[in-house]
Design an enzyme around this catalytic site. Sequence first.
Site, PDB file in Angstrom:
ATOM      1  NE  ARG A 174      -3.713  -2.655  -0.084  1.00  0.00           N
ATOM      2  CZ  ARG A 174      -3.130  -3.521  -0.659  1.00  0.00           C
ATOM      3  NH1 ARG A 174      -2.253  -3.764  -1.335  1.00  0.00           N
ATOM      4  NH2 ARG A 174      -3.912  -4.594  -0.434  1.00  0.00           N
ATOM      5  CB  SER A 224      -8.887  -2.155   4.551  1.00  0.00           C
ATOM      6  OG  SER A 224      -9.567  -3.392   3.897  1.00  0.00           O
ATOM      7  CD  GLU A 294      -5.232  -0.223   2.885  1.00  0.00           C
ATOM      8  OE1 GLU A 294      -5.083  -1.104   3.765  1.00  0.00           O
ATOM      9  OE2 GLU A 294      -5.924  -0.047   1.670  1.00  0.00           O
TER      10      GLU A 294
HETATM   11  C1  LIG Z   1     -15.734  -0.581  -0.938  1.00  0.00           C
HETATM   12  C2  LIG Z   1     -13.995  -0.494  -0.928  1.00  0.00           C
HETATM   13  C3  LIG Z   1     -13.183  -1.543  -1.391  1.00  0.00           C
HETATM   14  C4  LIG Z   1     -11.843  -1.410  -1.361  1.00  0.00           C
HETATM   15  N1  LIG Z   1     -11.113  -2.581  -1.747  1.00  0.00           N
HETATM   16  C5  LIG Z   1      -9.697  -2.333  -1.589  1.00  0.00           C
HETATM   17  C6  LIG Z   1      -9.105  -3.413  -1.859  1.00  0.00           C
HETATM   18  O1  LIG Z   1      -9.582  -4.639  -2.133  1.00  0.00           O
HETATM   19  N2  LIG Z   1      -7.687  -3.328  -2.311  1.00  0.00           N
HETATM   20  C7  LIG Z   1      -7.016  -1.988  -2.130  1.00  0.00           C
HETATM   21  O2  LIG Z   1      -5.966  -1.848  -2.286  1.00  0.00           O
HETATM   22  N3  LIG Z   1      -7.995  -0.909  -1.667  1.00  0.00           N
HETATM   23  C8  LIG Z   1      -8.896  -1.158  -1.859  1.00  0.00           C
HETATM   24  N4  LIG Z   1      -9.832  -0.032  -1.335  1.00  0.00           N
HETATM   25  C9  LIG Z   1      -9.382   1.441  -1.194  1.00  0.00           C
HETATM   26  C10 LIG Z   1      -9.136   2.325  -2.478  1.00  0.00           C
HETATM   27  O3  LIG Z   1     -10.165   1.767  -3.474  1.00  0.00           O
HETATM   28  C11 LIG Z   1      -7.911   1.840  -3.136  1.00  0.00           C
HETATM   29  O4  LIG Z   1      -6.687   2.458  -2.365  1.00  0.00           O
HETATM   30  C12 LIG Z   1      -7.324   2.853  -4.356  1.00  0.00           C
HETATM   31  O5  LIG Z   1      -6.222   2.421  -4.967  1.00  0.00           O
HETATM   32  C13 LIG Z   1      -7.403   4.405  -4.119  1.00  0.00           C
HETATM   33  O6  LIG Z   1      -7.554   4.834  -5.560  1.00  0.00           O
HETATM   34  P1  LIG Z   1      -8.219   6.343  -5.771  1.00  0.00           P
HETATM   35  O7  LIG Z   1      -8.015   6.722  -6.995  1.00  0.00           O
HETATM   36  O8  LIG Z   1      -9.727   6.339  -5.157  1.00  0.00           O
HETATM   37  O9  LIG Z   1      -7.207   7.223  -4.841  1.00  0.00           O
HETATM   38  P2  LIG Z   1      -7.625   8.440  -3.671  1.00  0.00           P
HETATM   39  O10 LIG Z   1      -8.297   7.736  -2.719  1.00  0.00           O
HETATM   40  O11 LIG Z   1      -8.129   9.452  -4.246  1.00  0.00           O
HETATM   41  O12 LIG Z   1      -6.182   8.751  -3.573  1.00  0.00           O
HETATM   42  C14 LIG Z   1      -5.507   7.924  -2.372  1.00  0.00           C
HETATM   43  C15 LIG Z   1      -3.985   8.324  -2.424  1.00  0.00           C
HETATM   44  O13 LIG Z   1      -3.294   8.423  -3.704  1.00  0.00           O
HETATM   45  C16 LIG Z   1      -2.884   9.374  -4.084  1.00  0.00           C
HETATM   46  N5  LIG Z   1      -3.105   9.572  -5.493  1.00  0.00           N
HETATM   47  C17 LIG Z   1      -4.097   9.417  -6.048  1.00  0.00           C
HETATM   48  N6  LIG Z   1      -3.810   9.570  -7.334  1.00  0.00           N
HETATM   49  C18 LIG Z   1      -2.748   9.766  -7.506  1.00  0.00           C
HETATM   50  C19 LIG Z   1      -1.813  10.116  -8.674  1.00  0.00           C
HETATM   51  N7  LIG Z   1      -2.160  10.050  -9.881  1.00  0.00           N
HETATM   52  N8  LIG Z   1      -0.485  10.116  -8.434  1.00  0.00           N
HETATM   53  C20 LIG Z   1      -0.071  10.029  -7.164  1.00  0.00           C
HETATM   54  N9  LIG Z   1      -0.911   9.760  -6.302  1.00  0.00           N
HETATM   55  C21 LIG Z   1      -1.977   9.663  -6.282  1.00  0.00           C
HETATM   56  C22 LIG Z   1      -3.603  10.547  -2.928  1.00  0.00           C
HETATM   57  O14 LIG Z   1      -2.752  11.587  -2.964  1.00  0.00           O
HETATM   58  C23 LIG Z   1      -3.943   9.674  -1.865  1.00  0.00           C
HETATM   59  O15 LIG Z   1      -2.793   9.910  -1.044  1.00  0.00           O
HETATM   60  C24 LIG Z   1     -11.379  -0.120  -1.346  1.00  0.00           C
HETATM   61  C25 LIG Z   1     -12.136   1.083  -1.115  1.00  0.00           C
HETATM   62  C26 LIG Z   1     -13.516   0.704  -1.187  1.00  0.00           C
HETATM   63  C27 LIG Z   1     -14.260   2.153  -0.798  1.00  0.00           C
END
Ligand SMILES: Cc1cc2nc3c(=O)[nH]c(=O)nc-3n(C[C@H](O)[C@H](O)[C@H](O)COP(=O)(O)OP(=O)(O)OC[C@H]3O[C@@H](n4cnc5c(N)ncnc54)[C@H](O)[C@@H]3O)c2cc1C
Length: 301
Positions: A174, A224, A294
């Site tokens: 992560r 999570s 996380e």
């Molecule tokens: C119902 C549910 C289930 C989930 N299941 C999982 C799972 O199974 N496995 C898992 O790993 N995660 C899971 N997640 C968490 C989440 O979906 C992941 O962490 C996902 O990768 C976050 O992506 P995001 O675009 O929403 O990032 P954001 O939430 O918008 O950002 C997360 C972080 O990444 C940074 N960031 C975003 N975009 C960029 C970019 N382009 N370049 C550099 N940094 C960036 C942001 O600054 C922030 O620190 C789940 C979430 C939910 C709501």
Amino acid sequence: MELKHLLGSALIGDIIYDAPMSKYTSFRTGGRADALVMPKSEKELSRAILLARENGVPYCVIGNGSNLLVRDGGVRGIVIRLAEGFSGIQVEGNTVTARAGELLSSATNAALHNGLTGLEFAGGIPGSVGGGMAMNAGAYGGELANVCEGARVMDVKTGSTEYIPVSGLEMGYRTSRALREGNIITEAVFSLAPGDRSAIKALMDDLNRRRREKQPLAFPSAGSTFKRPEGHFAGALIEQANLKGVSVGGAQVSQKHAGFIINAGGASSKDILELMRLVQTRVYDMSGVTLEPEVRIIGED
Ligand SMILES: Cc1cc2nc3c(=O)[nH]c(=O)nc-3n(C[C@H](O)[C@H](O)[C@H](O)COP(=O)(O)OP(=O)(O)OC[C@H]3O[C@@H](n4cnc5c(N)ncnc54)[C@H](O)[C@@H]3O)c2cc1C
């Protein structure tokens, strides 16, 4: 200089002032951002970053907001969101190239349609490609680092972008080098293998079914809440500490999966943060294990 004046004539993409961040996060909580900027190209993105840095305006980058908690006082300065505008997926041979604003589910579906296997685990992760790469998203034994060949990364100090092979991305559990250094992933290249389309589809369906069975998908959350502590599972520790169903305001430790804190209705980010602290304290008192969030937390109280 006033932010509107500074951004007004800059070619940095769509801008929403005083943007309610609850609309852009899966927790559906949080205050407003002074400006939400949505660039459509690397050029617009680098202009936005350099403008902010040269003028001392704070900024941060988000994707789909599915791993994000925005405090109730909102975010000062600029939130740069790489989403719909930053889209595009190309498939060539065994390679899927996706821009940062694409959803992981779209990249997974593109792989499916082209009979490519390897990304199935990511189909139910509700993040963007950029956020997923920054977080090294993973599930069911897979993680993006295992299928990624490399990514285009913008160095925020110069605004220039270069392709970096996966070894240089330093993706760990992560985390990634880009996340640690505040640089921006603008595109990712996934190297997959030819597979049987119906088998790929069956695996994706099975993993989605397992998610629906185990996870509280009917409620807003950020997945999570805590990272997996070495040698333990966060959800199991939270359950053993008798915290399932425990609430602070509208925030609740999910009855269905103790590893998720949900917005059970009308939660504030303060409720969620207080509940996170309560969970951390009780789990530590019971087991001596420190739970590390996380979920990424931004903004002010
Ligand atoms: C119902 C549910 C289930 C989930 N299941 C999982 C799972 O199974 N496995 C898992 O790993 N995660 C899971 N997640 C968490 C989440 O979906 C992941 O962490 C996902 O990768 C976050 O992506 P995001 O675009 O929403 O990032 P954001 O939430 O918008 O950002 C997360 C972080 O990444 C940074 N960031 C975003 N975009 C960029 C970019 N382009 N370049 C550099 N940094 C960036 C942001 O600054 C922030 O620190 C789940 C979430 C939910 C709501």
